[in-house]
Design a protein around this motif. Structure first.
Motif, PDB file in Angstrom:
ATOM      1  N   VAL A 340       0.859  -1.180   0.000  1.00 32.43           N
ATOM      2  CA  VAL A 340       0.000   0.000   0.000  1.00 32.43           C
ATOM      3  C   VAL A 340       0.900   1.237   0.000  1.00 32.43           C
ATOM      4  CG1 VAL A 340      -0.150   0.110   2.511  1.00 32.43           C
ATOM      5  CG2 VAL A 340      -1.972   1.088   1.123  1.00 32.43           C
ATOM      6  N   PRO A 341       0.620   2.256  -0.829  1.00 36.62           N
ATOM      7  CA  PRO A 341       1.479   3.449  -0.851  1.00 36.62           C
ATOM      8  C   PRO A 341       1.509   4.104   0.524  1.00 36.62           C
ATOM      9  CG  PRO A 341      -0.066   3.469  -2.688  1.00 36.62           C
ATOM     10  CD  PRO A 341      -0.471   2.343  -1.811  1.00 36.62           C
ATOM     11  N   ARG A 342       2.715   4.379   1.032  1.00 37.18           N
ATOM     12  CA  ARG A 342       2.861   4.914   2.376  1.00 37.18           C
ATOM     13  C   ARG A 342       3.209   6.386   2.288  1.00 37.18           C
ATOM     14  NH1 ARG A 342       4.355   1.017   6.101  1.00 37.18           N
ATOM     15  NH2 ARG A 342       4.124   2.664   7.641  1.00 37.18           N
ATOM     16  N   ASP A 343       2.221   7.230   2.542  1.00 40.79           N
ATOM     17  CA  ASP A 343       2.488   8.673   2.497  1.00 40.79           C
ATOM     18  C   ASP A 343       3.158   9.149   3.768  1.00 40.79           C
ATOM     19  OD1 ASP A 343      -0.726   8.857   0.978  1.00 40.79           O
ATOM     20  OD2 ASP A 343       1.247   8.896   0.010  1.00 40.79           O
ATOM     21  N   ASP A 344       3.137   8.320   4.800  1.00 43.37           N
ATOM     22  CA  ASP A 344       3.690   8.775   6.078  1.00 43.37           C
ATOM     23  C   ASP A 344       5.197   8.604   6.150  1.00 43.37           C
ATOM     24  OD1 ASP A 344       3.252   5.733   7.996  1.00 43.37           O
ATOM     25  OD2 ASP A 344       3.143   6.052   5.837  1.00 43.37           O
ATOM     26  N   PRO A 346       8.911   9.348   4.657  1.00 44.14           N
ATOM     27  CA  PRO A 346       9.565  10.230   3.672  1.00 44.14           C
ATOM     28  C   PRO A 346      10.531   9.417   2.814  1.00 44.14           C
ATOM     29  CG  PRO A 346      10.559  10.496   5.839  1.00 44.14           C
ATOM     30  CD  PRO A 346       9.465   9.491   6.008  1.00 44.14           C
ATOM     31  N   PHE A 347      10.550   9.735   1.522  1.00 45.79           N
ATOM     32  CA  PHE A 347      11.511   9.091   0.630  1.00 45.79           C
ATOM     33  C   PHE A 347      12.414  10.158   0.024  1.00 45.79           C
ATOM     34  CE2 PHE A 347      10.722   4.635   0.192  1.00 45.79           C
ATOM     35  CZ  PHE A 347       9.441   4.457   0.664  1.00 45.79           C
ATOM     36  N   PRO A 348      13.724   9.899  -0.103  1.00 44.06           N
ATOM     37  CA  PRO A 348      14.585  10.886  -0.760  1.00 44.06           C
ATOM     38  C   PRO A 348      14.136  11.083  -2.199  1.00 44.06           C
ATOM     39  CG  PRO A 348      15.808   8.873  -0.252  1.00 44.06           C
ATOM     40  CD  PRO A 348      14.462   8.713   0.331  1.00 44.06           C
ATOM     41  N   PRO A 349      14.350  12.279  -2.739  1.00 44.54           N
ATOM     42  CA  PRO A 349      13.885  12.548  -4.106  1.00 44.54           C
ATOM     43  C   PRO A 349      14.609  11.639  -5.096  1.00 44.54           C
ATOM     44  CG  PRO A 349      15.296  14.307  -3.333  1.00 44.54           C
ATOM     45  CD  PRO A 349      15.049  13.435  -2.153  1.00 44.54           C
ATOM     46  N   VAL A 351      14.210   8.548  -5.611  1.00 44.14           N
ATOM     47  CA  VAL A 351      14.123   7.124  -5.281  1.00 44.14           C
ATOM     48  C   VAL A 351      12.688   6.673  -5.515  1.00 44.14           C
ATOM     49  CG1 VAL A 351      14.344   5.404  -3.456  1.00 44.14           C
ATOM     50  CG2 VAL A 351      15.976   7.284  -3.603  1.00 44.14           C
ATOM     51  N   ARG A 352      12.567   5.514  -6.219  1.00 43.94           N
ATOM     52  CA  ARG A 352      11.213   5.070  -6.538  1.00 43.94           C
ATOM     53  C   ARG A 352      10.517   4.562  -5.294  1.00 43.94           C
ATOM     54  NH1 ARG A 352       9.573   0.937 -10.982  1.00 43.94           N
ATOM     55  NH2 ARG A 352      11.463  -0.120 -10.334  1.00 43.94           N
ATOM     56  N   ARG A 353       9.280   5.097  -5.039  1.00 42.53           N
ATOM     57  CA  ARG A 353       8.544   4.652  -3.869  1.00 42.53           C
ATOM     58  C   ARG A 353       7.892   3.317  -4.173  1.00 42.53           C
ATOM     59  NH1 ARG A 353       5.457   7.909  -0.867  1.00 42.53           N
ATOM     60  NH2 ARG A 353       6.493   9.804  -0.187  1.00 42.53           N
ATOM     61  N   PRO A 354       7.977   2.380  -3.243  1.00 43.85           N
ATOM     62  CA  PRO A 354       7.253   1.132  -3.471  1.00 43.85           C
ATOM     63  C   PRO A 354       5.759   1.397  -3.428  1.00 43.85           C
ATOM     64  CG  PRO A 354       8.217   1.156  -1.280  1.00 43.85           C
ATOM     65  CD  PRO A 354       8.675   2.393  -1.949  1.00 43.85           C
TER      66      PRO A 354
END
Lengths: 636, 402
Positions: A340-344, A346-349, A351-354
């Motif tokens: 499930v996309p985790r908006d909570d 933070p991901f570095p710019p 980098v592909r979010r799972p």
């Protein structure tokens, strides 16, 4: 006179027209003669009749024989088969046992490439971003080991601006490292001409099986292993035990898959429970998994054994759930990575979010249950994917067991095909989806049609499919009941179904081996031939699996390939397969064809042979090859 | 004295008059079209496994390229193992030296930052989409099969693929032949073949009858081709399995077998670990064989366009194993007489963090269908909308001379 002639033609036309109409449209309600029924059920419920099969079915009666095949526990298994399967040690192992014994890359092969030493993140950041003087100072204060590692593995910006002597040092360190790596690589896998003398290489390439075994036995364990790692597998075609050892030594996971292929082919050729084997092939194809995708190569063993075979006469819903949970399927269709996309977080710019992976959700609907026209939408696909989020694999390269991860599961409400699955559910969400799909009317139709395509004809009559779907629905997906409806239907034992199917490469090769009652001691080359004909076993890339219809198998490469296979088989040129052609000695074309086809040969075949042979003697192996190459043998 | 193709044509006509010409012979004459113009030929080459375009055609003017690939970058032209300067900005990998003469003579064109708009990084899916010519979905047939014209009485060898399987690129309504090995594309026993041909011609199953007919026609054609000894012309030297495949295509074209579309693939490009030495040796086979084909075909390259493609490129940055991961944009090459070569086509997007696709890969600026579409349109004179359904081409790149 002319008008009378016209009337005669008209009369003739009127007489033939109705018969033509009956034969064209009504073939599926034209019952097969009792003799044809016997041959027909053998062609459809087995991988092809062998000597004696026709008599056996005739004696038992068609109905009783079908019923027996539908209850394989009542059939005692062929002892020949049990002997062939005994040496295949990987077949009963659990995933973790296979992965431990047969890892993807043997540790022996890995040559370590230098990596940066484990510095604290702040130190690393400073090192990469500070000025040349600062870097020089930092390097001077480090201990020798860390300094060496940084010089060996650091990126070029690190060395920029540093004085020449430091640059020289870095160059020398890198060169030394490379030489060490090259030496290590050659030590692990020296080329064959360094291990063996030219005479010994001759023995490997052209010697007898005994000579090869003797040669390899003459070395100590380490040298023997080094040789087996680099030797060509083709040179070991005639020595199965050495070939297995070689494969285990260099590609252990391929070895595991090769045992699964042996299992499949030996069962297809020798099992008395033929319908069960035909069904395992059908369902493995329906729930296709590609042996070339990562750990799937070894996970297929437990998939076929645990998720498919136990259910072929059971409930569809149970098989569906077993495949959905199995790590092989979770990996093949990427569901194990679906989150499930985790908006909570933070991901570095950059980098592909799972996120969610819809691959499994889509194929579950399109290929496994409802079918592409089954009436689902993109919203349904997404809802299914969300329900399955969290269905993942625990350590796919070491243990490969099902695991539910609630942290990545989508907890919102999902609506699948009109059914609402409430929010805050967990692992059960996906099980509910399985139940919804298994009970959907489109699934009953889709599965029934696929079965009818495999067992009746490429374009089965809708009346039959509807009746099978009704049984499916009424019995809550009881596959044995659906098969019974199909096998007892008028359409199945009709002229419309007679010889209507084209054999797949697997069916053709195994059918030929069974028809000739060949003695098979090694299936390596047979498997290669089937792959050459277009059906590498467990090797279908796409989740659609191999087609159930004949169009795929009728092209120039196919036809020529089958002719050449038949010639090689009957001439005894396929290693591991011994055919006793002498039983056809002194028999004419009609007798040979009758024995190989297990039915009276069509006149067109005999005419063609007689005309072509024209009084010359056709050897038994040529006659047998002609029959197996014939279009009639390609049909079932 | 007369060129072989004219001999075939007139002898076929003469024999046809007697009703004795085998159909394959008449078809071979069809290599020469009605007006005497030779048919155009399109050869599609697929590099399976995602070739590393940034190391095949090197953007040596980009400092970022060297920053991101400390171990595996191809050195600057002039340095040891350096690239071969093409235009002051891009260089060929040194292993592709055999292709430099064709760049200089204007027969080799390069399109960089090309590929599929579909985001998939799955080899299987991406290859399927590219071969179908429909990014995002797989079609039952392939773009090159759709590009074949409706024709009456085409040669059984009009669409050939070298390999054991017929690739998706050539699957479709038009008959296409998969030939694994020309020398082995025959029946061992000729009497048997004749008997089987009769059997297939009289079988009740229409599918078997049709494919049987095509098979025996193709076999006869290839058998007669095999009877003539073949030696590559102009000192061409093919290399490796890929070279062998191209040599077979060359042989079939030169035999006037009526080839219009040909396909070969070359695998082994998926270099996640230790890329540099593997790429060096693979490109040696690749470059030498493409050059050998061009040299071997000689004047006939006037009618031939050869295009190379790969399902996607690789990451701009090298990974922790001296290799690269799956990427996006890649390089395509077009080789042939009709090509306006000596130029790198397509806008170069740059390698800066905002210019990379998803912050990691070379972006796709030129859709692969632009390149293939121009070949279909200008070289084969076919309607692009039939070949790439749903695709609206932009302004032509100008890779093919109009």
């Amino acid at each position: 006179m002319k008008r009378l002639g016209c009337l005669w033609s008209l009369a003739a036309l009127l007489v033939t027209l109705p018969t033509f109409l009956i034969t064209a449209a009504g073939r599926f309600d034209q019952k097969l003669s009792p003799e044809r029924q016997v041959i027909h059920v053998l062609n459809r419920l087995t991988f092809g009749p062998g000597p004696g099969d026709v008599e056996q079915v005739r004696k038992l009666t068609v109905e009783k024989w079908i019923d027996l095949q539908l209850h394989p526990d009542r059939i005692s298994e062929n002892p020949v088969l049990e002997n062939k399967l005994k040496p295949l040690g990987t077949l009963q192992l659990a995933n973790w046992q296979i992965l431990e014994k047969y890892p993807p890359i043997l540790p022996a092969f890995v040559v370590k490439v230098p990596t940066m030493p484990p510095l604290a993140p702040q130190q690393m950041a400073r090192l990469l971003n500070c000025s040349a003087e600062e870097r020089q100072t930092m390097l001077a204060t480090m201990d020798a080991e860390t300094r060496r590692l940084i010089l060996a593995a650091g990126p070029p910006p690190l060395l920029e601006g540093l004085p020449d002597d430091v640059q020289q040092e870095a160059r020398k360190v890198r060169q030394a490292d490379q030489e060490v790596r090259q030496k290590e690589s050659r030590r692990l896998m020296p080329p064959l001409n360094e291990l063996l003398s030219p005479e010994q290489i001759q023995t490997i390439n052209h010697g007898t099986a005994e000579e090869k075994i003797a040669l390899l036995n003459s070395f100590d364990a380490e040298k023997r292993l080094q040789i087996l790692r680099v030797i060509s597998l083709q040179s070991l075609t005639d020595v199965p035990q050495l070939r297995r050892e070689a494969l285990t030594a260099r590609q252990p996971q391929e070895f595991v898959n090769s045992e699964l292929i042996e299992n499949k082919l030996y069962r297809a050729i020798y099992s008395s429970r033929q319908l069960e084997e035909v069904l395992v092939d059908f369902w493995m194809n329906h729930f296709n998994i590609f042996n070339g995708k990562g750990p799937d190569r070894v996970l297929l063993t437990s998939f076929e054994r645990d998720a498919i075979r136990p259910y072929v006469f059971g409930r569809f819903r149970d098989m569906l759930l077993a495949t959905a949970r199995h790590p092989a399927m979770l990996y093949y269709l990427d569901n194990w990575q679906s989150q499930v996309p985790r908006d909570d977080i933070p991901f570095p710019p950059g980098v592909r979010r799972p996120g969610l992976n819809e691959n499994y959700g889509r194929e579950l609907l399109e290929l496994h249950t409802l079918g592409v026209d089954g009436g689902y939408t993109q919203n349904d696909v997404m809802a299914v994917a969300r329900a399955f989020s969290g269905w993942t694999i625990y350590d796919p390269q070491k243990f490969a067991e099902f695991q539910f991860n609630p942290a990545v599961h989508d907890r919102k409400e999902k609506v699948v095909l009109g059914h609402a699955i409430p929010a805050m559910g967990g692992e059960q969400d996906a099980v509910e989806v399985i139940d919804i799909l298994a009970h959907h009317p489109s699934t009953a139709k889709f599965i029934s049609k696929e079965l009818a395509q495999r067992f009746v004809s490429d374009d089965p009559p809708q009346t039959l499919v509807d009746r099978m779907a009704a049984t499916f629905t009424k019995t809550d997906g009881d596959l044995r009941a659906v098969l019974q409806t199909m096998f007892s239907s008028p359409e199945f034992l009709s002229e419309g179904a007679w010889q209507a199917k084209i054999k797949s490469p697997l069916e053709m090769v195994v059918g030929a081996v069974r028809a000739l009652n060949a003695d098979v001691t090694d299936v390596f080359i047979l498997a290669q031939k089937i792959a050459d004909l277009g059906e590498p076993l467990y090797g279908k890339l796409e989740p659609t699996g191999y087609p159930n219809t004949g169009a795929a198998w009728t092209n120039t490469a196919s036809v020529l390939g089958r002719i050449n296979f038949a010639t090689a088989l009957t001439a005894g040129q396929i290693a591991g397969v011994k055919v006793d052609i002498s039983r056809f000695n002194f028999k004419g074309p009609a007798a040979v064809a009758g024995e190989v086809l297990n039915m009276p040969p069509p006149p067109s075949m005999l005419t063609a042979i007689e005309k072509g042979v024209q009084g010359k003697e056709a050897t038994p192996s040529i006659l047998a090859a002609l029959v197996i190459s014939s279009p009639d043998f390609q049909r079932r | 004295m007369f060129p072989r193709r004219y001999f075939l044509r007139y002898s076929a006509i003469a024999m046809a008059g007697l009703g004795t010409a085998p159909s394959w012979l008449v078809r071979a004459a069809a290599q020469v079209g009605q007006t005497g113009n030779k048919r155009k030929i399109l050869v599609a080459i697929f590099q399976r496994g995602a070739a590393d375009g940034l190391n095949v055609v090197v953007p040596f003017f980009e400092k970022l390229y060297y920053d991101m690939r400390p171990t595996i970058a191809v050195p600057q032209p002039g340095q040891e193992n350096g690239g071969i300067d093409l235009d002051g900005r891009f260089a060929l990998h040194p292993s592709l030296q055999p292709l430099k003469p064709f760049w200089d003579s204007g027969q080799l064109a390069i399109i960089h930052a090309a590929g599929s708009p579909d985001p998939t990084r799955s080899h299987f899916d991406a290859q399927d989409f590219m071969e179908s010519g429909t990014p995002g979905k797989t079609s039952e047939d392939g773009w090159l099969n759709r590009a074949l014209a409706l024709d009456s009485g085409p040669s059984p060898l009009r669409a050939i693929s070298i390999g054991a399987q017929l690739p998706r690129t050539l699957r479709g309504n038009h008959q296409a032949v998969a030939v694994n090995n020309l020398q082995q594309f025959e029946t061992r026993n000729k009497e048997m073949a004749a008997i089987l041909e009769t059997m297939y011609a009289s079988t009740a199953d229409s599918r078997l009858m049709a494919s049987g007919k095509e098979t025996f026609e193709a076999v006869k054609m290839i058998e007669s081709i095999n009877r003539n000894p073949y030696a590559p012309a102009n000192g061409a030297q093919y290399q490796g399995g890929f070279g062998n495949a191209l040599q077979q295509i060359a042989r079939l074209i030169k035999a006037d077998a009526g080839v219009e579309a040909a396909f070969a693939d070359i695998g082994g490009w998926d270099h996640h670990v230790n890329e540099a030495p593997q790429l060096t040796s693979l490109l040696r086979e690749f470059g030498a064989s493409l050059a050998a084909f061009t040299r071997d075909m000689g004047d006939r390259m006037e009618d031939i366009a050869l295009v190379t493609m790969s399902e996607f490129g690789r990451t701009a940055r090298e990974d922790g194993n001296a290799g690269t991961d799956h990427g996006h944009g890649n390089v395509m090459m077009v080789l042939g007489g009709p090509v306006r070569g000596g130029k790198v086509y397509g806008r170069w997007p740059g390698l800066g963090p905002e210019q990379l696709y998803e912050g990691r890969d070379l972006a796709v600026i030129t859709d692969f269908r632009e390149v293939l579409g121009e070949l279909v349109n200008r070289h084969l004179a076919r309607d692009v909308s039939q070949v790439f359904p749903g695709y609206i081409p932009g302004a032509p790149l100008g890779v093919i001379k109009s």
